[in-house]
Design a protein around this motif. Sequence first.
Motif, PDB file in Angstrom:
ATOM      1  N   PRO A 118       0.789  -1.222   0.000  1.00 51.61           N
ATOM      2  CA  PRO A 118       0.000   0.000   0.000  1.00 51.61           C
ATOM      3  C   PRO A 118       0.822   1.274   0.000  1.00 51.61           C
ATOM      4  N   ASP A 119       1.985   1.254   0.612  1.00 51.32           N
ATOM      5  CA  ASP A 119       2.737   2.503   0.739  1.00 51.32           C
ATOM      6  C   ASP A 119       3.898   2.578  -0.239  1.00 51.32           C
ATOM      7  N   SER A 120       3.883   1.753  -1.307  1.00 53.75           N
ATOM      8  CA  SER A 120       4.956   1.804  -2.290  1.00 53.75           C
ATOM      9  C   SER A 120       4.792   3.030  -3.177  1.00 53.75           C
ATOM     10  N   PRO A 121       5.893   3.502  -3.808  1.00 54.21           N
ATOM     11  CA  PRO A 121       5.785   4.648  -4.721  1.00 54.21           C
ATOM     12  C   PRO A 121       4.788   4.401  -5.852  1.00 54.21           C
ATOM     13  N   ALA A 122       4.760   3.150  -6.397  1.00 53.34           N
ATOM     14  CA  ALA A 122       3.817   2.855  -7.479  1.00 53.34           C
ATOM     15  C   ALA A 122       2.380   2.981  -6.994  1.00 53.34           C
ATOM     16  N   ALA A 123       2.120   2.489  -5.774  1.00 54.37           N
ATOM     17  CA  ALA A 123       0.768   2.584  -5.235  1.00 54.37           C
ATOM     18  C   ALA A 123       0.375   4.033  -4.986  1.00 54.37           C
ATOM     19  N   GLU A 124       1.310   4.829  -4.527  1.00 61.23           N
ATOM     20  CA  GLU A 124       1.029   6.250  -4.309  1.00 61.23           C
ATOM     21  C   GLU A 124       0.685   6.931  -5.634  1.00 61.23           C
ATOM     22  N   ARG A 125       1.413   6.582  -6.715  1.00 56.39           N
ATOM     23  CA  ARG A 125       1.124   7.155  -8.027  1.00 56.39           C
ATOM     24  C   ARG A 125      -0.262   6.730  -8.499  1.00 56.39           C
ATOM     25  N   GLN A 126      -0.613   5.476  -8.271  1.00 56.99           N
ATOM     26  CA  GLN A 126      -1.929   4.990  -8.668  1.00 56.99           C
ATOM     27  C   GLN A 126      -3.034   5.722  -7.922  1.00 56.99           C
ATOM     28  N   ALA A 127      -2.788   5.958  -6.643  1.00 61.45           N
ATOM     29  CA  ALA A 127      -3.796   6.675  -5.860  1.00 61.45           C
ATOM     30  C   ALA A 127      -3.975   8.101  -6.377  1.00 61.45           C
ATOM     31  N   LEU A 128      -2.854   8.719  -6.782  1.00 63.05           N
ATOM     32  CA  LEU A 128      -2.944  10.049  -7.359  1.00 63.05           C
ATOM     33  C   LEU A 128      -3.783  10.042  -8.641  1.00 63.05           C
ATOM     34  N   ILE A 129      -3.555   9.051  -9.485  1.00 64.18           N
ATOM     35  CA  ILE A 129      -4.291   8.961 -10.749  1.00 64.18           C
ATOM     36  C   ILE A 129      -5.787   8.815 -10.484  1.00 64.18           C
ATOM     37  N   GLU A 130      -6.093   8.011  -9.479  1.00 63.42           N
ATOM     38  CA  GLU A 130      -7.506   7.864  -9.128  1.00 63.42           C
ATOM     39  C   GLU A 130      -8.123   9.209  -8.753  1.00 63.42           C
ATOM     40  N   ARG A 131      -7.445   9.956  -7.915  1.00 59.87           N
ATOM     41  CA  ARG A 131      -7.987  11.243  -7.468  1.00 59.87           C
ATOM     42  C   ARG A 131      -8.090  12.226  -8.641  1.00 59.87           C
ATOM     43  N   GLU A 143       3.952  13.575 -14.803  1.00 54.58           N
ATOM     44  CA  GLU A 143       4.726  12.978 -13.705  1.00 54.58           C
ATOM     45  C   GLU A 143       5.841  12.099 -14.254  1.00 54.58           C
ATOM     46  N   ASP A 144       5.537  11.334 -15.298  1.00 58.77           N
ATOM     47  CA  ASP A 144       6.570  10.500 -15.922  1.00 58.77           C
ATOM     48  C   ASP A 144       7.699  11.363 -16.478  1.00 58.77           C
ATOM     49  N   LEU A 145       7.330  12.474 -17.093  1.00 60.07           N
ATOM     50  CA  LEU A 145       8.349  13.387 -17.619  1.00 60.07           C
ATOM     51  C   LEU A 145       9.200  13.948 -16.489  1.00 60.07           C
ATOM     52  N   ALA A 146       8.550  14.330 -15.382  1.00 58.00           N
ATOM     53  CA  ALA A 146       9.305  14.866 -14.246  1.00 58.00           C
ATOM     54  C   ALA A 146      10.280  13.837 -13.703  1.00 58.00           C
ATOM     55  N   ASP A 147       9.857  12.567 -13.635  1.00 61.43           N
ATOM     56  CA  ASP A 147      10.760  11.499 -13.182  1.00 61.43           C
ATOM     57  C   ASP A 147      11.946  11.359 -14.124  1.00 61.43           C
ATOM     58  N   ALA A 148      11.678  11.429 -15.437  1.00 64.71           N
ATOM     59  CA  ALA A 148      12.752  11.284 -16.425  1.00 64.71           C
ATOM     60  C   ALA A 148      13.738  12.439 -16.333  1.00 64.71           C
ATOM     61  N   VAL A 149      13.226  13.659 -16.142  1.00 67.68           N
ATOM     62  CA  VAL A 149      14.111  14.816 -16.018  1.00 67.68           C
ATOM     63  C   VAL A 149      14.965  14.705 -14.765  1.00 67.68           C
TER      64      VAL A 149
END
Length: 367
Positions: free
Chosen positions: A19-32, A49-55
């Motif tokens: 539940p507290d993994s970075p991927a799960a946090e991203r998924q929760a953001l997408i839901e909201r 967000e993907d672009l920000a991670d890549a940068v």
Amino acid sequence: MTVTAETAASGDVAAPEVPDSPAAERQALIERWAERHGVDAARRLADAEDLADAVEKAITPDNTVDTYNKSWRVWERFCAAARLPGPEATRGSLVAFVTWMLREGQQNGKGYAPSSASTHLAAAVVGLRERGMTVSGDDQAAARAALQGLAVKLPQAGERRGRGQASGADIDGLRAVARACPDTLTGDRDKALTLTGFHYASRSQDPAGLLTGDVTLHPRGLVVAVLTGRTKRSVRNAKIRYADDPAICPVRAWTAYRTRLADEHGPRWADPSTPAFVGIDRWGHVTGGMVPDSVTRAIKRISKRAGVPIAWTGHSLRIGLASVARRKGRDAIAIADQGGWARHSRSMLGYMQRDDGWDDNASAGLA
């Protein structure tokens, strides 16, 4: 199942296993985002967000990434030795980690120097957080306090760890280096690397990052555009004048090296986009641009070949400029500007004090 904006909006979302993994946090953001703004907007926000991670990945220095990776491997070795779960960090495990590092953490069974243990602790905490683990500030502070306390006890027990401050290059050493460089492309490269590096107070990563176009000839010498700064990047234009002694003139050494490189390996090496300093194998083949580790190894090898009493490291040229320039009466601000230090830098003043401490000495002449 990968959670997308569409599945988030429809409610067809599988619960994440962690539940507290970075991927799960991203998924929760997408839901909201999908609930607030709709599927299309959620998709665009996710792409941003993907672009920000890549940068963020692109702008993180390679040596920082390398340090994090090395430290994570140290953490994994500790967890295996202590039979502790790797993806978990508690006050006890972090304190045990620093204790283990000081006692036996190196792969040869010896303990790390406190400075190295401190670096590994900080980077391991970053690695844990990147993997979704919660590391509290109090737990990290407890480990750091334990490290500091144990480090104090090492010299009390007669232990001295770490290499200490690197020896600084000096003019006699530069002359010895110039004499010892063979009449080959490698010898010309070594001479140019050392003499120019001394005059702009290079770290090992500085010449590794230079392109041919970053070094330009001027009627009075060279201008070297050095990328500087660990967090806020800028370029300083270090000016290197012709030396009175041709044997150790950095401008003549640079010109001879670059002319020979183009003559022996083709005019393409004169292109401004090519590496300023190239790797050369034992058969004289150019292997590409030098990297910081190869610069460090080269400086050590060059100084050993020249018979310098204490072998130089990748930091010796930088220390040498500060200490020799101070000895010659140069202004501290001028030295700072040339070497890219902040004015009144503690490290720069420390290099100077190594020489000032002999002449400007409270006990001198008292007996």
